[in-house]
Design an enzyme around this catalytic site. Structure first.
Site, PDB file in Angstrom:
ATOM      1  N   CYS B   2       0.805  -1.195   0.000  1.00  0.00           N
ATOM      2  CA  CYS B   2       0.000   0.000   0.000  1.00  0.00           C
ATOM      3  C   CYS B   2       0.846   1.257   0.000  1.00  0.00           C
ATOM      4  O   CYS B   2       2.061   1.186  -0.032  1.00  0.00           O
ATOM      5  CB  CYS B   2      -0.887   0.018   1.252  1.00  0.00           C
ATOM      6  SG  CYS B   2      -1.763  -1.536   1.515  1.00  0.00           S
ATOM      7  N   ARG B  49      -4.889   1.558  -0.503  1.00  0.00           N
ATOM      8  CA  ARG B  49      -4.802   0.119  -0.253  1.00  0.00           C
ATOM      9  C   ARG B  49      -4.703  -0.717  -1.513  1.00  0.00           C
ATOM     10  O   ARG B  49      -5.474  -0.538  -2.459  1.00  0.00           O
ATOM     11  CB  ARG B  49      -6.026  -0.333   0.554  1.00  0.00           C
ATOM     12  CG  ARG B  49      -5.925  -1.802   0.942  1.00  0.00           C
ATOM     13  CD  ARG B  49      -7.064  -2.252   1.839  1.00  0.00           C
ATOM     14  NE  ARG B  49      -6.795  -3.612   2.280  1.00  0.00           N
ATOM     15  CZ  ARG B  49      -7.721  -4.549   2.448  1.00  0.00           C
ATOM     16  NH1 ARG B  49      -8.982  -4.244   2.240  1.00  0.00           N
ATOM     17  NH2 ARG B  49      -7.382  -5.756   2.826  1.00  0.00           N
ATOM     18  N   ILE B  52      -4.714  -7.451  -0.326  1.00  0.00           N
ATOM     19  CA  ILE B  52      -4.067  -8.747  -0.506  1.00  0.00           C
ATOM     20  C   ILE B  52      -4.486  -9.751   0.569  1.00  0.00           C
ATOM     21  O   ILE B  52      -4.751 -10.903   0.282  1.00  0.00           O
ATOM     22  CB  ILE B  52      -2.522  -8.571  -0.533  1.00  0.00           C
ATOM     23  CG1 ILE B  52      -2.131  -7.868  -1.847  1.00  0.00           C
ATOM     24  CG2 ILE B  52      -1.808  -9.915  -0.408  1.00  0.00           C
ATOM     25  CD1 ILE B  52      -0.705  -7.422  -1.932  1.00  0.00           C
ATOM     26  N   ASN B  74       1.967  -0.204   5.425  1.00  0.00           N
ATOM     27  CA  ASN B  74       2.314  -0.681   4.090  1.00  0.00           C
ATOM     28  C   ASN B  74       3.183  -1.917   4.266  1.00  0.00           C
ATOM     29  O   ASN B  74       4.243  -1.824   4.863  1.00  0.00           O
ATOM     30  CB  ASN B  74       3.084   0.426   3.353  1.00  0.00           C
ATOM     31  CG  ASN B  74       3.832  -0.072   2.116  1.00  0.00           C
ATOM     32  OD1 ASN B  74       4.859   0.474   1.752  1.00  0.00           O
ATOM     33  ND2 ASN B  74       3.342  -1.111   1.474  1.00  0.00           N
ATOM     34  N   GLY B  75       2.710  -3.046   3.752  1.00  0.00           N
ATOM     35  CA  GLY B  75       3.570  -4.226   3.813  1.00  0.00           C
ATOM     36  C   GLY B  75       2.833  -5.485   4.200  1.00  0.00           C
ATOM     37  O   GLY B  75       1.600  -5.556   4.096  1.00  0.00           O
ATOM     38  N   GLY B 368      13.885 -13.350  -6.320  1.00  0.00           N
ATOM     39  CA  GLY B 368      15.095 -13.973  -5.765  1.00  0.00           C
ATOM     40  C   GLY B 368      16.094 -13.000  -5.148  1.00  0.00           C
ATOM     41  O   GLY B 368      17.206 -13.393  -4.797  1.00  0.00           O
TER      42      GLY B 368
END
Lengths: 95, 651
Positions: B2, B49, B52, B74-75, B368
Site C-alpha cells: 500500500c 490500499r 491482498i 504498508n507491507g 530472488g
C-alpha cells in the site's frame, strides 16, 4: 613532427576528460596517473588502428608500447615504418 | 502492499485532512483498491490500499477497540497467523483476519519492541493517542520505504517523497551531498535522500515523534560472528549447513505464499529466482504463474534459461520482450517513481515486467533478491578475492589471466591482455588495509563521473569525503571481520536497500501496483547466512556454493551449472541506438543543463557526441550518461514543476 602526439592528446582529452581542465604531459604514464582506464585503452587502440590503418597484435598490447603519449606515438611510427614504407614517408611529410 | 502518509501538527491546530488526501493521492499507484483518511485533532493518517490479505476486513487506517491507537501500514507481516494465535491466547480479540490488526495488538502488548516479533516487510505509523505520539517503523532490510520531513508547524511522512511534495511548504531542492554520494557509491547513504531536508527512516529503525521531540533508533543490525570451523568432520558440517539453509528457505517461501489473492513469481533465468520458484511450486503444487523479461541483445538476454526453468518446474510462463526503444521510452516514468538519480537503466525492464504482472491480474510476485548479497553471488566478492590473490604475487604473469574468468560476459574485459589486466586490478599498498577494499575499484571508477559536474557543484563538494561518511557508519569491530564478510556487509546494508530494493525493487513494482516478496530476505535466512563460513559461500571461485548444493536436486542442472550472469540492461544504447527521443535532446541540451546548473554543458555535449558516433563502449561512459540524464529528469519532475497530484484526484 609532433602531429601524432597532438592528435593523440586531443583524442584523450575529448574522449576521456570531455574537455575538462585536466592536463598531463606527453611522458605521463596513463596507468600510473589514472589517465585511461581499461575500456579507455581499448577505445584508444581502436582509434589508433582506424586512424593510421595499422593492426595492433595482442602481444603488442603492453604498457611499453602504449602507456604514454610519447610511447604510443613512437610505437605508431615504428608500426607505420614496418608495415608500409610509402605510408611512413607520406606521414613524415604531413608531419 | 500500500501507500501511507500522514501529518502531525506541532501546535494546537487541526491537521489538514485535504492535505493528507493529496499526499495519499500522489501514491495512488501503490494502492488503487481503496483509500481512507483518519483525522484526530492534530494528527491525520492516510492510506491507499492494495488489497491482498482479508480483502473485506482490512480497511485502513485501522483503529483498535478502544480507539486509543490508529495504524496506517504498508507491507506484510508473514508470521501474522502465529502472532495472532499467541495474542488470542493472551486474551486479545480480533475484529478482522488481517495482519494489520495483529500489529495493533502486538504494539499494545509489547510497545515499540513489537517489531522484534515480526517477520515481514513493512513501513507503518501508529498514532498512540494516550502518549500523543506517532510511532514509525521500517522492516529490517529496507524492503518497504518511508520518508519524512518537517515544516515550521508539522511533521510529515509518506511512502514516497512525492507525498511530502504535495505540501507546498516542503522545499524542493537537490542535495548536492547526495549527488556526490550517488556519483561515488550508486546510492545515498540513509537517512539522506536526493532532496535537501527530506530524510528516510533507515532500514531496521523505528522512530517516535511528538509535538516536542523526535527520536530515531536502530532495533536490528547485521553482524558476522566469525570463529568458523570448529568440531566435527568438514563434510558433515557442510551437510548440516546445507540442510539448515534449505529448511529455512522452505519456510521463508511457505509463509510468503500467505495471501488471499494468487501469488506469482519472477523467473530471471538465474539460480535465485529458479530456487524460489521451485520452493513455491513444492509448497503449492497447483498452478503457478511465472513472469520474465527478455532482450533482443544476446549480451543481456536469458530467455533460454528462463524457459528451461519454467518447463522443468511446470509453471505457466509469461514473458515480455524489452527493446532499447522500450527502455528509452519508459525511463522518465521510472525516474518519476524512483525519485533519485540512478547510474544504470536496470530498473526500466523491471518496470516493464511489473506492467506484465499487473496486466495478467496479479498483485503479488516472489523474487530472488537478497541471495547474491547474503550467500555470496556477486562478482565483486570474486574480484576482491582475486585482487588479494594477485597482490600476494605481484610479479606473476599467469595470475592476471584469471581476471578474464571473472567477467566472461563483458567483452571489454575479454579483449584485454594479461599485462593490462594486471595493471588495472593492481592493488595499491594503502588500499590493502581499507575497510572498503572490495569496493574501491567500483567506487573509484564511479567517482570519475564527477568530472561532468559543473564548476559550482565541484566547488561545493570539493571538501566532502563520501568515504568518511560511510566509514563512520560501519559497526564496531568491522576491521577485524573476514574480508568476504566486509564486502557482504557493504552490499547488504548499503547497496541493497538504497538501490536494489528501492529503484530496482519496490518502486518499479509498486508503479504497477505489484508487491514483491523476497524469501531470501526473511530475517531468519539473513541471520543464518551471516553465520555460514565464507568458504561455503564461495568455494574457490564457485559462487553460492552452499545454495547450489542444497537446491541441486530440484532445479534444472543447466541453471545450476551456468556461469553467473548478473542482471543487466542496455544503458546508453537505450537513448541513442533507436528512434531519437525528444526528452533526451531537451534535457541534455546546453540550455537545459545550464538552467539546472548541475553539469558542465560542454563536457556533456562531448559525451553525447561519443554516444551518437557509437564510440562510447565503456562502463564509465554508460554510467555517466544514465546518471546525468536521470538527474536532469529528477530536476524536471520534482524541482522544476509541482508533483502531478491533480491527475490523481482523490475520490
Amino acid at each position: 613532427m609532433r602531429s601524432v602526439e597532438r592528435e593523440l592528446k586531443k583524442f584523450i582529452k575529448d574522449n576521456f576528460f570531455f574537455g575538462d581542465h585536466s592536463d598531463f604531459a606527453d611522458s605521463d604514464s596513463f596507468l600510473e596517473q589514472g589517465i585511461i582506464d581499461s575500456t579507455g585503452m581499448l577505445e584508444l587502440v581502436s582509434f589508433v588502428q582506424q586512424q593510421h590503418g595499422i593492426k595492433i597484435e595482442d602481444d603488442e598490447l603492453i604498457p611499453d608500447n602504449l602507456d604514454s603519449i610519447d610511447r604510443l606515438a613512437a610505437f605508431i611510427r615504428r608500426k607505420l615504418a614496418m608495415s608500409a614504407p610509402e605510408q611512413s614517408s607520406q606521414f613524415a611529410t604531413k608531419a | 502492499m500500500c501507500g501511507i502518509a500522514g501529518i502531525l501538527k506541532f501546535h494546537d491546530e487541526p491537521a489538514d485532512r485535504e492535505l493528507v488526501e493529496r499526499m495519499i493521492s500522489a501514491v495512488r499507484h501503490r494502492g488503487p483498491d481503496a483509500r481512507g483518511v483518519y483525522c484526530d485533532r492534530n494528527v491525520a493518517l492516510g492510506h491507499a490500499r492494495l488489497s491482498i490479505i482479508d480483502l473485506a476486513g482490512g480497511q485502513q487506517p485501522m483503529q483498535n477497540v478502544d480507539h486509543s491507537l490508529c495504524i496506517t501500514f504498508n507491507g506484510e507481516i508473514f508470521n501474522y497467523l502465529e502472532l495472532r494465535e499467541e495474542l488470542v491466547q493472551k486474551g486479545y480479540r480480533f475484529a478482522t483476519s488481517s495482519d494489520t490488526e495483529v500489529i495493533l495488538h502486538l504494539y499494545q502488548e509489547h510497545g515499540e519492541d513489537c517489531v522484534k516479533f515480526m517477520n515481514g516487510q513493512w513501513a507503518f505509523a501508529i498514532w498512540d493517542g494516550r502518549r500523543q505520539e506517532l510511532f514509525l517503523s521500517r522492516d529490517r532490510l529496507g524492503i518497504r520505504p518511508i520518508f519524512h520531513t518537517r515544516t515550521a508547524d508539522a511533521f510529515l511522512f509518506g511512502s514516497e517523497i512525492k507525498c511530502l511534495f504535495a505540501c507546498p511548504k516542503v522545499h524542493r531542492e537537490i542535495d548536492l551531498n547526495a549527488l556526490d554520494q550517488i556519483f561515488t557509491f550508486w546510492f545515498n547513504i540513509s537517512p539522506r535522500t536526493t532532496f535537501a531536508g527530506i530524510s528516510e527512516l533507515p532500514p531496521g529503525h523505528c522512530m517516535r515523534v511528538s509535538k516536542r521531540e523526535m527520536r530515531v533508533w536502530r532495533y536490528w543490525s547485521l553482524g558476522f560472528p566469525g570463529g568458523w570451523d570448529s568440531g566435527g568432520r568438514v563434510a558433515d558440517r557442510e551437510e548440516q549447513w546445507a540442510q539448515q539453509l534449505l529448511d529455512l528457505l522452505k519456510d521463508a517461501t511457505r509463509i510468503r505464499l500467505r495471501s488471499d489473492v494468487p501469488v506469482g513469481a519472477y523467473l530471471s533465468g538465474g539460480l535465485d529466482s529458479t530456487v524460489v520458484t521451485a520452493l513455491a511450486k513444492q509448497a503449492t503444487p497447483s498452478h503457478l504463474k511465472t513472469f520474465s523479461v527478455t532482450f533482443d541483445d544476446a549480451e543481456f538476454d536469458e530467455s533460454t534459461y528462463q524457459r528451461e526453468a519454467s518447463r522443468f518446474l511446470g509453471t505457466d510462463h509469461q514473458e515480455i520482450r524489452c527493446t532499447y526503444d522500450d527502455i528509452g521510452r519508459v525511463f522518465p516514468e521510472v525516474i518519476q517513481h524512483a525519485e533519485t538519480p540512478i547510474l544504470r537503466t536496470a530498473p526500466a525492464p523491471l518496470y516493464i515486467l511489473s506492467q506484465l504482472v499487473h496486466d495478467n491480474g496479479y498483485k503479488v510476485v516472489l523474487t530472488g533478491e537478497g541471495s547474491d548479497e547474503m550467500l555470496g553471488g556477486y562478482d565483486i566478492y570474486k574480484e576482491a578475492k582475486l585482487r588479494r590473490f594477485l597482490a600476494a604475487r605481484p610479479d606473476s604473469q599467469i595470475r592476471p589471466l584469471l581476471l578474464k574468468k571473472l567477467y566472461p560476459y563483458l567483452p571489454n574485459v575479454q579483449a584485454q591482455t594479461g599485462a593490462y589486466l594486471k595493471e588495472f586490478f593492481r592493488v595499491e599498498t594503502e588500499d590493502s588495509a581499507s575497510p572498503f577494499f572490495s569496493h574501491l575499484p567500483r567506487w573509484k571508477l564511479t567517482s570519475k563521473l564527477k568530472l561532468f559536474f559543473s564548476d559550482a557543484v565541484k566547488s561545493e563538494i570539493q571538501a566532502r569525503d563520501s568515504f568518511a561518511d560511510l566509514e563512520s557508519l560501519l559497526p564496531a569491530g568491522f576491521s577485524q571481520w573476514e574480508p568476504f564478510c566486509q564486502a557482504q556487509y557493504l552490499e547488504a546494508i548499503f547497496l541493497l536497500p538504497n538501490y536494489i530494493l528501492s529503484s530496482q525493487g519496490d518502486r518499479v513494482a509498486m508503479a504497477h501496483s505489484v508487491e514483491i516478496r523476497l524469501p531470501f530476505l526473511d530475517y531468519r535466512v539473513v541471520e543464518f547466512a551471516a553465520k555460514i563460513p565464507p568458504r561455503l559461500k564461495m568455494k574457490v571461485l564457485n559462487e553460492k556454493y552452499i545454495l547450489k548444493k542444497c537446491t541441486a536436486p530440484f532445479i534444472p542442472r543447466s541453471v545450476a551449472e551456468r556461469p553467473k550472469q548478473p542482471y543487466r540492461a542496455p544503458d546508453g544504447k537505450a537513448f541513442f541506438a533507436g528512434q531519437p527521443l525528444d526528452y533526451v535532446a531537451e534535457l541534455l541540451s546546453p540550455d537545459c543543463l545550464r538552467r539546472s546548473g548541475l553539469f558542465n554543458p560542454a563536457a556533456v555535449e562531448k559525451l553525447v557526441d561519443k554516444f551518437k558516433n557509437g564510440r562510447a563502449i565503456g562502463t564509465k561512459d554508460n554510467m555517466a550518461i544514465v546518471g546525468i540524464l536521470s538527474t536532469q529528469l529528477v530536476m524536471h519532475h520534482f524541482v522544476d514543476k509541482p508533483v502531478r497530484t491533480t491527475e490523481y484526484a482523490f475520490s
